[in-house]
Motif scaffolding. Structure first.
Motif, mmCIF file in Angstrom:
data_model
loop_
_atom_site.group_PDB
_atom_site.id
_atom_site.type_symbol
_atom_site.label_atom_id
_atom_site.label_comp_id
_atom_site.label_asym_id
_atom_site.label_seq_id
_atom_site.Cartn_x
_atom_site.Cartn_y
_atom_site.Cartn_z
ATOM 1 N N PHE A 19 -7.415 93.598 9.199
ATOM 2 C CA PHE A 19 -6.881 93.023 7.977
ATOM 3 C C PHE A 19 -6.862 91.497 8.045
ATOM 4 C CE2 PHE A 19 -3.895 92.644 4.439
ATOM 5 C CZ PHE A 19 -4.348 93.661 3.635
ATOM 6 N N MET A 36 -8.956 88.977 5.769
ATOM 7 C CA MET A 36 -8.229 87.968 5.024
ATOM 8 C C MET A 36 -8.815 86.579 5.307
ATOM 9 S SD MET A 36 -4.166 88.180 4.933
ATOM 10 C CE MET A 36 -3.536 88.839 3.425
ATOM 11 N N PHE A 92 -12.188 86.273 3.715
ATOM 12 C CA PHE A 92 -12.091 86.136 2.266
ATOM 13 C C PHE A 92 -11.928 84.676 1.866
ATOM 14 C CE2 PHE A 92 -10.410 86.473 -1.954
ATOM 15 C CZ PHE A 92 -11.011 87.612 -2.452
ATOM 16 N N LYS A 93 -11.193 83.933 2.694
ATOM 17 C CA LYS A 93 -11.012 82.510 2.411
ATOM 18 C C LYS A 93 -12.349 81.776 2.413
ATOM 19 C CE LYS A 93 -6.431 81.317 4.044
ATOM 20 N NZ LYS A 93 -5.723 80.658 5.149
ATOM 21 N N SER A 128 -15.556 83.304 2.090
ATOM 22 C CA SER A 128 -16.485 83.790 1.081
ATOM 23 C C SER A 128 -16.070 85.154 0.571
ATOM 24 C CB SER A 128 -17.894 83.876 1.656
ATOM 25 O OG SER A 128 -18.632 84.822 0.925
ATOM 26 N N PHE A 129 -15.999 85.267 -0.706
ATOM 27 C CA PHE A 129 -15.625 86.522 -1.344
ATOM 28 C C PHE A 129 -16.632 87.615 -1.018
ATOM 29 C CE2 PHE A 129 -15.742 89.398 -4.985
ATOM 30 C CZ PHE A 129 -14.406 89.723 -5.065
ATOM 31 N N LEU A 130 -17.895 87.249 -1.113
ATOM 32 C CA LEU A 130 -18.950 88.246 -0.960
ATOM 33 C C LEU A 130 -18.969 88.816 0.444
ATOM 34 C CD1 LEU A 130 -21.230 89.497 -2.592
ATOM 35 C CD2 LEU A 130 -22.760 87.844 -1.559
ATOM 36 N N SER A 141 -15.773 94.641 4.207
ATOM 37 C CA SER A 141 -14.743 95.663 4.061
ATOM 38 C C SER A 141 -15.329 97.039 3.743
ATOM 39 C CB SER A 141 -13.713 95.254 3.014
ATOM 40 O OG SER A 141 -14.351 94.856 1.840
ATOM 41 N N ILE A 172 -14.528 99.582 6.338
ATOM 42 C CA ILE A 172 -13.315 100.387 6.449
ATOM 43 C C ILE A 172 -13.518 101.774 5.836
ATOM 44 C CG2 ILE A 172 -11.822 98.357 6.539
ATOM 45 C CD1 ILE A 172 -10.812 98.944 3.822
ATOM 46 N N VAL A 173 -14.429 101.880 4.885
ATOM 47 C CA VAL A 173 -14.726 103.210 4.353
ATOM 48 C C VAL A 173 -15.644 103.959 5.322
ATOM 49 C CG1 VAL A 173 -15.747 104.494 2.469
ATOM 50 C CG2 VAL A 173 -14.476 102.428 1.996
ATOM 51 N N ASP A 211 -8.745 102.038 -1.783
ATOM 52 C CA ASP A 211 -7.976 101.146 -0.912
ATOM 53 C C ASP A 211 -8.745 99.877 -0.597
ATOM 54 O OD1 ASP A 211 -6.239 103.174 -0.976
ATOM 55 O OD2 ASP A 211 -6.472 103.798 1.096
ATOM 56 N N LEU A 212 -10.050 100.025 -0.504
ATOM 57 C CA LEU A 212 -10.888 98.854 -0.229
ATOM 58 C C LEU A 212 -10.688 97.806 -1.310
ATOM 59 C CD1 LEU A 212 -14.640 99.311 0.621
ATOM 60 C CD2 LEU A 212 -13.849 97.407 -0.688
ATOM 61 N N ALA A 246 -7.264 96.348 -1.044
ATOM 62 C CA ALA A 246 -7.173 95.363 0.031
ATOM 63 C C ALA A 246 -7.776 94.033 -0.427
ATOM 64 C CB ALA A 246 -7.883 95.875 1.270
ATOM 65 N N LEU A 247 -8.932 94.106 -1.095
ATOM 66 C CA LEU A 247 -9.549 92.874 -1.585
ATOM 67 C C LEU A 247 -8.622 92.178 -2.576
ATOM 68 C CD1 LEU A 247 -13.237 94.010 -2.080
ATOM 69 C CD2 LEU A 247 -12.379 92.404 -0.389
ATOM 70 N N ILE A 272 -5.419 92.245 -2.488
ATOM 71 C CA ILE A 272 -4.378 91.580 -1.695
ATOM 72 C C ILE A 272 -4.916 90.273 -1.108
ATOM 73 C CG2 ILE A 272 -2.856 91.792 0.294
ATOM 74 C CD1 ILE A 272 -2.769 94.771 -0.191
ATOM 75 N N PHE A 273 -6.174 90.333 -0.623
ATOM 76 C CA PHE A 273 -6.754 89.102 -0.073
ATOM 77 C C PHE A 273 -6.802 88.011 -1.140
ATOM 78 C CE2 PHE A 273 -9.471 92.075 2.670
ATOM 79 C CZ PHE A 273 -8.430 92.218 3.571
ATOM 80 N N LEU A 274 -7.208 88.418 -2.318
ATOM 81 C CA LEU A 274 -7.334 87.428 -3.390
ATOM 82 C C LEU A 274 -5.962 86.851 -3.741
ATOM 83 C CD1 LEU A 274 -9.185 86.011 -5.350
ATOM 84 C CD2 LEU A 274 -8.890 87.886 -6.945
ATOM 85 N N PHE A 290 -3.448 86.620 -1.748
ATOM 86 C CA PHE A 290 -3.059 85.711 -0.667
ATOM 87 C C PHE A 290 -3.813 84.393 -0.775
ATOM 88 C CE2 PHE A 290 -3.698 84.106 3.697
ATOM 89 C CZ PHE A 290 -2.392 83.732 3.929
ATOM 90 N N TYR A 291 -5.081 84.508 -1.118
ATOM 91 C CA TYR A 291 -5.889 83.291 -1.234
ATOM 92 C C TYR A 291 -5.352 82.371 -2.331
ATOM 93 C CZ TYR A 291 -9.828 80.264 -2.175
ATOM 94 O OH TYR A 291 -10.617 79.180 -2.369
ATOM 95 N N VAL A 309 2.188 87.120 -0.025
ATOM 96 C CA VAL A 309 1.966 88.457 -0.575
ATOM 97 C C VAL A 309 3.286 89.077 -1.016
ATOM 98 C CG1 VAL A 309 -0.168 88.991 0.637
ATOM 99 C CG2 VAL A 309 2.008 89.465 1.744
ATOM 100 N N PHE A 351 -14.124 78.561 -6.704
ATOM 101 C CA PHE A 351 -14.122 79.189 -5.391
ATOM 102 C C PHE A 351 -15.226 80.224 -5.267
ATOM 103 C CE2 PHE A 351 -12.229 83.321 -4.043
ATOM 104 C CZ PHE A 351 -12.598 83.242 -2.722
ATOM 105 N N LEU A 352 -15.443 80.957 -6.325
ATOM 106 C CA LEU A 352 -16.418 82.031 -6.234
ATOM 107 C C LEU A 352 -17.818 81.564 -6.584
ATOM 108 C CD1 LEU A 352 -14.345 84.805 -7.935
ATOM 109 C CD2 LEU A 352 -14.922 84.651 -5.547
ATOM 110 N N LYS A 372 -20.914 82.013 -4.353
ATOM 111 C CA LYS A 372 -21.331 83.338 -3.923
ATOM 112 C C LYS A 372 -21.617 84.284 -5.084
ATOM 113 C CE LYS A 372 -20.164 81.948 0.195
ATOM 114 N NZ LYS A 372 -20.226 80.491 0.339
ATOM 115 N N LEU A 388 -9.543 89.298 -12.212
ATOM 116 C CA LEU A 388 -10.101 89.816 -10.971
ATOM 117 C C LEU A 388 -9.012 90.489 -10.141
ATOM 118 C CD1 LEU A 388 -12.782 89.977 -9.631
ATOM 119 C CD2 LEU A 388 -12.256 87.921 -8.362
ATOM 120 N N LEU A 409 -9.030 94.620 -9.350
ATOM 121 C CA LEU A 409 -9.047 95.120 -7.976
ATOM 122 C C LEU A 409 -7.845 96.015 -7.703
ATOM 123 C CD1 LEU A 409 -10.306 91.930 -6.129
ATOM 124 C CD2 LEU A 409 -11.512 94.092 -6.349
#
Lengths: 495, 645
Positions: free
Chosen positions: A396, A400, A403-404, A406-408, A414, A417-418, B175-176, B179-180, B182-184, B186-187, B192, B212-213, B216, B229, B233
């Motif tokens: 995690f 995390m 993610f900071k 790069s989103f992609l 991730s 995890i599946v 869940d994936l 989780a993303l 949650i990351f967003l 936090f970002y 959280v 930011f995006l 990518k 977004l 998610l």
């Protein structure tokens, strides 16, 4: 000078090994006694390392317990010392080694004495890797570790052991040679191989890329990163249980440690340049090997491939070079050390009873081995990274951190995890659940006391650090912050 | 009080799980049931406090993770939303525990079963009492895990194992995304924790995440607003857990588990976690109209889709499972039109009548000795009088028969949708009404085929059918009472006209206050009328004259097949995901790892060296003239080189 606690940690197992070597070799008598010696030594070592953790000051930014001895006429000094990152790996090594020694009873039938010597020497070398503060010393320990491992696979391995041992050797040596060249050139460029001095001096930007690549080639093989990972499944499959455990739990971590300590520490500019390369390779490792793991019919191979995927997370996290990513990587390495070790023990346990590693030879063993089923489940879940296990914290935090950056990249990573859940649960289902059809399995006894001891002592920290990772995170926090600050400072200065 | 409430199920799980062998089956059953009942009692007390005194509390147990700026606690947060969830979870769970004593009486693994039930309850409590997203995620995965164990409880059944894994994996897809999300969060917010996030929401509500995006994501051509977004998610996470359209495939298969599990996990509690998430995050969702519309759309699609499938299924539990799916659709639909309180209300009433229906069907299955096909039942209403009456109460409540609990909550949803006032809302309300009709038809079909008509079972004699024991019937009666009165009693509290003021306090945020008017009478009355009319119609179709339904099925074979195969989702996913994954795995392994990397890597090098040395050996033939010849060649080559340069 204070008591040389690090050197004693390094030397103690070797002393034990010497002791075993010199003892009389009447087979029956010394079977037990050499095991006791090895156990005694490794446990003492474990308690010393715990004590070391206790007296370690997590708030200091400099290396602690430093020993510096004159060697090779000052050209190279024997210098060891630890910070918050290394101490955790030292404890991991001293923790795993006694468990391996306990496990040899069933697995090793011939030349037990030699096997114990190999494990103890290995332990010495691994501890050495994690506390050396001189590049040459590091190189000696790092490559020295190859030799006992090579022997463990080559002598006590399965039917294709020679092929695997050579493949292992060929791959790892190839990378290491380049690292040696790089170390020599660092000496010519800067005039020292002392790591702390090098941190202060810095290495000129124009040399960094090549040097980084040379170190990378060695670490990438050991991690292992895609595409130089193919030695790992073979090595695991052929290695005896204790060998697989050492390999997965500690040997693979030496590379991750190397990336943090040397690649980022010594070559920050190059690390910045090559970040993207690492990301790509890590993503390939995570996704690609997960798919490969899905289709394995050999349990050990499956877990070996899953190790590659997990280490993919580690390399990804390290090169995010932010607090969450790096701390996550270290958590992930510790967690993987515990969990993959346990999974290899789990495979070893049924292998001892049934002499097969093929998934299809099993099925429904929950009815005859309920305790085994419970513990195996705990480790399966930890490998999946379920919250509440140490695997979750690592994964995690890494994601995390990623993610900071790069989103992609975080999104692709991730997917693991599946996929991870898919191959682990499928493995578990085919081995443990279902109807007990195979008559060969009926006689398999449930876990004996030593096996329960091994598995529970791995399960407890895996769960504890999942619920309360603070002791670990606290220990590494200052060192990581320090590393990141230095890194950012260097990058800014050069820009 | 909160500590006891949350941790006593855990204590029960540990006692039964680890020490069950020593304290015996009966004792573990009593201990676990007792401990969960204590929680249930406490949850009622807390609920009372919240209702009367607007009680709120946020306890911190201890620090969980702190890494850089990330700081997460283990916590217990009690407010209006979580107190409702506490009541639902603890109450239903304690009833299911007691019921299981009877239902599992022939099973050899009682202690394990009780341990998992209690563990599930604990995970669910952790989920609803969290004060941050990460602990929520912990509970979220924890309930998923317990669900995995309980679906696969009969581990010898191949289908149960497959269903368990499927449930876990489909949930993991959700869940994936969660989780993303949650990351967003936090970002963007650097925390959280709910309160801290919600506080900052208005300031970023209209911010673009593009800077930011940009790097990518720009090639995907998608330009998200940050808030959209996050919401999308989180919503995908909720879809997985609550079995919404596209991620619903695991829920019907999950019926492989023992029936009490279906009642507790797959009807009353776990599957509503998604709805809970949306309601809990209403301060975020309120700012994203786009995602609210998507939620509404997905909700209504699920409601409709699941109802059509339920029409033709023959497995008693699968019908109820699809019904659950459909009702969950209603809840999302409510949340999507901004009526979070109506969603919570429906969640609350649904827990009673759906648990009742599941446990009732469990009682039927128990009586029929594990028979689940309604074609093999019928005509037993006199034999199972309590079960029959209670199932009818459950059905009436589910279909929204006037003045039973479902009537209040479902009608409220349709009304709120209509009052949204745009064409989207009108359509949604219309489909909602139509789905209510479908719901009534498939529910009565179940009742009539199970209890009425002629006795169809060939393996069991009618005489051997007997009513279940009291330990199973009493929980049913409690649920029956709940199904009748829960709507009437709590209507004012949950969706009363002056909603802005009292019960929900700050736990739900309404950006625009909900309309307090009522829609035209034609809308208000249409659902109850349809529902009441459906009873005689169904009776005629499924008891009196079965030819019509058979004729309908035969005449419209393609449609019938489409429905009975659940819109072919399983086949589609198998074709799209499962098979390609396996092929890809094989391809990577055999073609790339073995045939490319190894062949040209280590094996290639070693072969090359062997060949090279084989060739080199040929030089050393031992004949002087050969050596002399080669020397000559070399010498002249060197000479030529020197001359030319």
């Amino acid at each position: 000078m204070d008591f040389p606690i690090l050197s004693s940690l390094i030397l103690l197992p070797t002393v034990g090994a010497l002791f075993i070597l010199l003892s009389k070799s009447s087979e029956k008598y010394n079977f037990k006694s050499s095991k006791y010696v090895a156990l005694f030594v490794s446990f003492v070592n474990f308690f010393i390392s715990i004590y070391l953790w206790y007296i370690f000051d997590p708030n200091s930014t400099s290396f602690q317990f430093v020993e510096n001895r004159f060697w090779l006429q000052g050209f190279v000094n024997y210098k060891v010392g630890i910070d918050g990152i290394s101490i955790l790996f030292i404890i991991l090594s001293t923790f795993i080694a006694p468990l391996c020694i306990i496990s040899v009873n069933r697995t090793i039938k011939v030349r037990l004495k030699d096997f114990l010597i190999a494990i103890l020497v290995m332990e010495s070398l691994m501890i050495g890797v994690f506390c050396s503060l001189d590049l040459v010393i590091f190189y000696l320990f790092f490559e020295g570790g190859l030799i006992p491992m090579f022997l463990i696979i080559g002598i006590w391995g399965g039917s294709r052991r020679v092929y695997s041992a050579f493949k292992f050797f060929l791959f790892t040596l190839l990378g290491s040679v380049l690292m040696l060249v790089a170390i020599i050139s660092i000496y010519w460029i800067t005039g020292t191989t002392d790591v702390t001095e090098l941190y202060n001096l810095g290495i000129e930007a124009k040399y960094q890329n090549l040097l980084w690549l040379a170190f990378f080639s060695s670490f990438a093989v050991k991690t292992p990163m895609w595409p130089v990972h193919t030695w790992l499944p073979d090595a695991h499959v052929e290695a005896p249980t204790a060998g697989s455990v050492l390999l997965a739990a500690i040997l693979l971590k030496m590379a991750g440690y190397g990336f943090i300590r040397f690649s980022i520490g010594l070559f920050p500019i190059a690390s910045e340049n090559f970040t993207f390369l690492i990301y790509i390779l890590s993503l390939v490792a995570i996704v690609y090997t997960s798919f490969v793991a899905l289709m394995q019919d050999d349990m050990k191979k499956l877990i070996a491939y899953s190790s590659v995927a997990h280490m993919g997370y580690v390399t990804l996290g390290i090169f995010t070079i932010n607090q969450q990513g790096l701390e996550g990587s270290i958590m992930q390495m510790i967690s993987h050390g515990l969990v993959s070790a346990a999974l290899f023990f789990c495979v070893g346990i049924v292998y001892d009873r049934r002499h097969s590693r093929l998934i299809n030879d099993y099925g429904g063993i929950v009815t005859i081995m309920p305790k085994y089923a419970v513990l195996f489940m705990v480790f399966t879940l930890a490998a999946i990274g379920l919250p509440g296990t140490s695997g979750f914290i690592g994964e995690f935090l890494i994601l995390m951190g990623a993610f900071k950056e790069s989103f992609l990249i975080a999104t692709i990573a991730s997917l693991g995890i599946v996929l991870g859940a898919a191959y682990m649960l499928w493995l578990y289902k085919r081995v443990v659940f279902g109807k007990l059809i195979n008559t060969d399995l009926f006689k398999m006894p449930d876990l004996n006391k030593s096996e329960i001891f091994i598995l529970t002592s791995l399960a407890l920290p895996a769960l504890f650090f999942g619920l309360y990772p603070e002791p670990l995170l606290n220990t590494i926090e200052t060192s990581i912050t320090n590393l990141i600050d230095t890194y950012k400072y260097t990058i800014n200065v050069t820009k | 009080m909160e500590y006891t409430l949350v941790f006593s199920p855990l204590l029960g799980a540990i006692m039964s799980g680890f020490f069950g062998r020593y304290i015996g089956d009966r004792n573990s059953e009593i201990i676990t049931s007792l401990l969960v009942s204590i929680s249930a009692l406490l949850s009622l007390i807390i609920f009372k406090e919240v209702v009367l005194y607007n009680y709120e509390n946020n306890l911190v147990i201890f620090n969980w993770i702190s890494s850089g700026t990330l700081n997460v606690n283990w916590s217990i947060k009690v407010d209006a939303v979580s107190s409702v969830m506490l009541v639902v979870v603890c109450l239903i769970s304690s009833l299911v525990h007691i019921y299981s004593i009877g239902y599992m009486s022939h099973d050899p693994h009682k202690t394990r079963f009780m341990a998992f039930l209690s563990l599930f309850t604990f995970a669910m409590l952790i989920l609803v009492t969290s004060d941050n997203f990460l602990q929520l995620f912990f509970g979220w995965e924890g309930v998923g895990l317990c669900s995995y164990f309980l679906i696969g409880f009969w581990f010898k059944k191949e289908s149960a194992n497959a269903a368990a894994i499927k449930a876990f994996l489909v949930n993991r897809v959700g869940d994936l995304a969660f989780a993303l999300g949650i990351f967003l969060i936090f970002y963007l917010f650097g925390t959280v924790n709910y309160d801290e996030v919600f506080k900052q929401i208005p300031s970023v509500a209209n911010a673009d995440v593009t800077p930011f995006l940009n790097r990518k994501l720009v090639y995907l051509g998608v330009n998200f607003k940050a808030i959209d977004l996050i919401c999308i998610l989180l919503f995908i996470g909720a879809m997985g857990k609550s079995a919404q359209f596209l991620l619903h495939t695991w829920l019907p298969d999950a019926m492989e588990g023992p029936t009490p599990v279906s009642a507790l996990i797959h009807a009353a509690t776990m599957v509503t976690a998604g709805v809970f998430l949306i309601v809990r995050c209403s301060p975020i969702f309120e700012y994203s109209q786009l995602v609210l519309n998507i939620i509404c759309l997905v909700g209504i699609t699920t409601a409709f889709f699941a109802a059509t499938v339920a029409l033709v299924q023959n497995d008693i539990k699968k019908i109820i499972a699809y019904s659950t799916c459909s009702q969950l659709g209603y809840m999302f639909f409510a949340a999507g039109v901004g009526a979070y309180n109506a969603a919570m209300f429906h969640l609350f009433t649904h827990a009673f009548f759906k648990a009742l229906l599941f446990l009732g069907s469990g009682s039927v299955i128990h009586s029929f000795k594990e028979e689940q096909d309604i074609r093999n039942m019928g005509g037993v209403w006199k034999k199972l009088p309590y079960t029959w009456i209670l199932m009818i109460i459950g059905t009436l409540a589910l279909t929204g028969f006037p003045f039973l609990s479902g009537y209040y909550s479902k009608d409220a949803i349709i009304e709120f949708a209509y009052m949204r006032g745009n064409s989207f809302g009108y359509w949604a309300a219309l489909i909602g009404i139509f789905t209510a009709l479908l719901t009534a038809i498939y529910s009565w079909r179940l009742i009539f085929k199970t209890f009425h008509g002629s006795y169809e079972n060939k393996n069991l004699k009618l005489e051997s059918i007997h009513e279940s024991s009291y330990v199973m019937i009493i929980p049913l009666i409690v649920l029956g009472i709940g199904s009748i009165f829960a709507g009437f009693l709590f209507k004012e509290l949950f969706i009363g006209a002056n909603i802005d003021s009292d019960f929900w306090q700050n736990s739900i945020k309404f950006l625009n206050p909900l309309s307090t008017d009522h829609p035209p009478l034609s809308i208000v009355y249409s659902t109850p009328i349809l529902v009441v009319l459906s009873i005689p119609i169904s009776y005629y179709l499924f008891v009196k004259n079965r030819k019509i339904t058979n004729w309908l099925a035969n005449e419209n074979k393609p449609i019938y097949n489409f429905l009975i195969n659940k819109w072919y989702f399983d086949e589609l996913y198998d074709y799209l995901f499962v098979k390609p994954s396996k092929q890809l795995g094989n391809f990577f392994w055999k073609n790339i790892d073995l045939k490319t990397i190894d062949r040209f890597g280590p094996d290639g090098i070693s072969n090359f060296i062997t060949k090279l040395s084989n060739n080199a050996v040929k030089f050393q033939s031992g004949y002087i003239y050969k050596y002399a010849y080669i020397m000559l060649l070399g010498f002249s080559a060197l000479l030529t080189y020197l001359i030319i340069i």
